[in-house]
Design an enzyme around this catalytic site. Sequence first.
Site, short mmCIF file in Angstrom:
data_model
loop_
_atom_site.label_atom_id
_atom_site.label_comp_id
_atom_site.label_asym_id
_atom_site.label_seq_id
_atom_site.Cartn_x
_atom_site.Cartn_y
_atom_site.Cartn_z
CB VAL A 165 -0.97 0.03 1.20
CG1 VAL A 165 -2.00 -1.09 1.09
CG2 VAL A 165 -0.23 -0.03 2.52
CE LYS A 182 4.59 -1.92 5.38
NZ LYS A 182 3.94 -2.69 4.29
CB VAL A 216 5.79 5.60 -1.35
CG1 VAL A 216 5.40 7.01 -1.77
CG2 VAL A 216 6.22 4.80 -2.57
CE LYS A 222 10.55 -3.56 5.23
NZ LYS A 222 9.12 -3.21 5.05
CB SER A 280 9.94 -11.19 3.52
OG SER A 280 9.93 -11.66 4.85
CB ALA A 283 7.17 -6.79 7.45
CG ASN A 296 0.64 5.87 -1.22
OD1 ASN A 296 1.13 6.84 -1.80
ND2 ASN A 296 0.95 4.63 -1.55
#
Length: 225
Positions: free
Chosen positions: A14, A16, A18, A38, A42, A118, A176
Site C-alpha cells: 500500500v 509504506k 513511499v 526496517k 522479506s 512488514a 497514499n
Amino acid sequence: MHKAYFVTGTDTDVGKTVCSCAILNAAEQAGIAMVGYKPIASGCDRTPQGLRNSDALLLQQASSVSVTYDEVNPYRFYRPVSPHIAAAEERKIIEFKILSQGLAHLKTKSECVLIEGAGGWRVPVNNTDYLSSWVKQEQLPVIIVVGVQLGCLNHALLTAEAIQGDGLTIVGWIANCTEPKTDNYTAMIMWLEQQLPGKKIAEIPYLPDNQAVNLGVYIDLATLS
C-alpha cells in the site's frame, strides 16, 4: 516529536516505503536528524554484500543520518513471503531483543527513528507472535498508511481498531493513492478524516516510479509534534 514512530499499512503493497521516505525527506528538509529502520524485510536480492531489500535500501538512502545497511535492516530473508514462513525456511528465529537493540542503537545516532513494518498490522513473525507484539512491547506511536483503493475503508478501520485494541496511540495517517485513477477518491478521504483517529499527515498522489522525488513536500510534519 517522539523519539520513534512505527509505520504500518492497511495491507501489503500500500506504499509504506513511499510514505516513510516522504516523512524522512520532510524531516531532512526541516533539519531533523531522522533515520529509517526496517527491522524485518522479506524479499531480497542476492548481492556481493549479502541479501539486500529494495525498501530498506530506500530508507537508508532517505535517512538524514549516515547508517550502514545492517543498522537499517537486521533481519532479511530471500523469499517475498510472510516473515514467519521465510524465517522457518531459513531456520532462523526472529528475536524481539534484536529488534529492540537495533532501535536503541539508532536512537543514539538520531533525533528520531522511523520504523517501517512488514505487511499489515498482524503480520506473524512466528507461530505465536506478531510484529505488532513487539510494537506493543516498545509502546511505539503508530502511523497508518492507507492505500486508497476499493476496500480501503474497511481495511483502514479494522487496522485502527486493532492498534487501539493493543493499547497503542495512532498519531496520524497517510492517504497514499496506489492507482492512476480512483473512483470516489474525495468521498473516501472525507470518510477517513471523520472516522480514523489521529491527524491526516499527508495525501500522496499516484506517482510513477520515475516521478517519486522530493516526496517531503506532501508531508505535514507539524501533525507529529
